[in-house]
Write an enzyme that holds these catalytic residues in place. Structure first.
Site, mmCIF file in Angstrom:
data_model
loop_
_atom_site.group_PDB
_atom_site.id
_atom_site.type_symbol
_atom_site.label_atom_id
_atom_site.label_comp_id
_atom_site.label_asym_id
_atom_site.label_seq_id
_atom_site.Cartn_x
_atom_site.Cartn_y
_atom_site.Cartn_z
ATOM 1 N N GLU A 67 87.310 66.100 58.973
ATOM 2 C CA GLU A 67 88.145 67.240 58.591
ATOM 3 C C GLU A 67 88.993 67.676 59.803
ATOM 4 O O GLU A 67 90.181 67.938 59.677
ATOM 5 C CB GLU A 67 87.234 68.371 58.116
ATOM 6 C CG GLU A 67 87.965 69.428 57.343
ATOM 7 C CD GLU A 67 87.015 70.515 56.875
ATOM 8 O OE1 GLU A 67 85.793 70.364 57.030
ATOM 9 O OE2 GLU A 67 87.531 71.527 56.381
ATOM 10 N N ARG A 119 70.713 59.030 57.675
ATOM 11 C CA ARG A 119 69.868 59.039 56.477
ATOM 12 C C ARG A 119 69.988 57.743 55.683
ATOM 13 O O ARG A 119 69.082 57.391 54.911
ATOM 14 C CB ARG A 119 70.180 60.261 55.607
ATOM 15 C CG ARG A 119 69.692 61.570 56.235
ATOM 16 C CD ARG A 119 69.934 62.747 55.309
ATOM 17 N NE ARG A 119 71.347 63.014 55.137
ATOM 18 C CZ ARG A 119 72.093 63.769 55.953
ATOM 19 N NH1 ARG A 119 71.532 64.371 56.974
ATOM 20 N NH2 ARG A 119 73.378 63.942 55.728
#
Ligand code: AMP
Length: 178
Positions: free
Chosen positions: A103, A66
């Site tokens: 993560e 993006r």
């Protein structure tokens, strides 16, 4: 376009929050309603260009995927080149690669070895600053090419994740903060 708090408030309101996407607990910031609104998209690009005169920037570096939308539009407006930083395995020529922590596990981004000249004046851009891992890895790639980062810019910053801490030493700007 006006550069007032209300212009920024309108941009902020056009960002849709999608709870639990792509997994439970994530509040996904969906920018597609903003992009679909010609006036707000144009205002966003103009605000991202603020502070830079045409000719004062050599390249706008966009982060996959993006970030490309904003970086390419800003590059056109400033008369600068556009450079993509992509996920590993997508760029066809010789690349520098940089790992960063997710993560769970790691990810790798890449840039062409000839994408920027040493000393090039660069804005690094992505849609959103979360933990800062992606942008820090992208900044490391730009540094490896010997270019100079004028600013790291984001449309959105999730301030509770303190991503700016990973970008210490760089000027960091975000248009809207959640
Ligand atoms: P980070 O490396 O944690 O700063 O994550 C930033 C990257 O992940 C950006 O390229 C964003 O597009 C994407 N991202 C992370 N969190 C979100 C979110 N809540 N909504 C939309 N995109 C996100």
């Amino acid at each position: 376009m006006n550069d007032t708090p209300s212009a920024l408030a309108e941009i902020k309101q056009a960002i849709r929050n999608v709870p639990d996407f792509p997994k439970p607990g994530i509040q996904f910031k969906d920018i597609t309603p903003l992009l679909a609104n010609a006036r707000l998209f144009s205002n966003t690009i103009e605000l991202l260009c603020n502070g830079f005169k045409p000719g004062s920037v050599d390249a706008v570096v966009g982060i996959d995927a993006r970030g490309f939308i904003f970086a390419a539009a800003v590059a056109l407006r400033l008369g600068a080149g556009f450079v993509p930083i992509r996920k590993k395995g997508k760029l066809p020529y010789d690349c520098h690669e940089q790992d960063y922590a997710l993560e769970y596990g790691t990810a790798t981004i890449a840039v062409h070895t000839d994408a920027l000249k040493p000393g090039a004046r660069v804005i690094l851009m992505d849609d959103l600053l979360a933990t800062g891992g992606t942008a820090a890895a992208a900044a490391a790639l730009v540094q490896r090419l010997g270019a100079q980062i004028l600013e790291i810019s984001f449309l959105i910053e999730l301030s509770f994740l303190a991503g700016r801490k990973k970008l210490a030493g760089y000027p960091v700007r975000s248009l809207v903060v959640f």
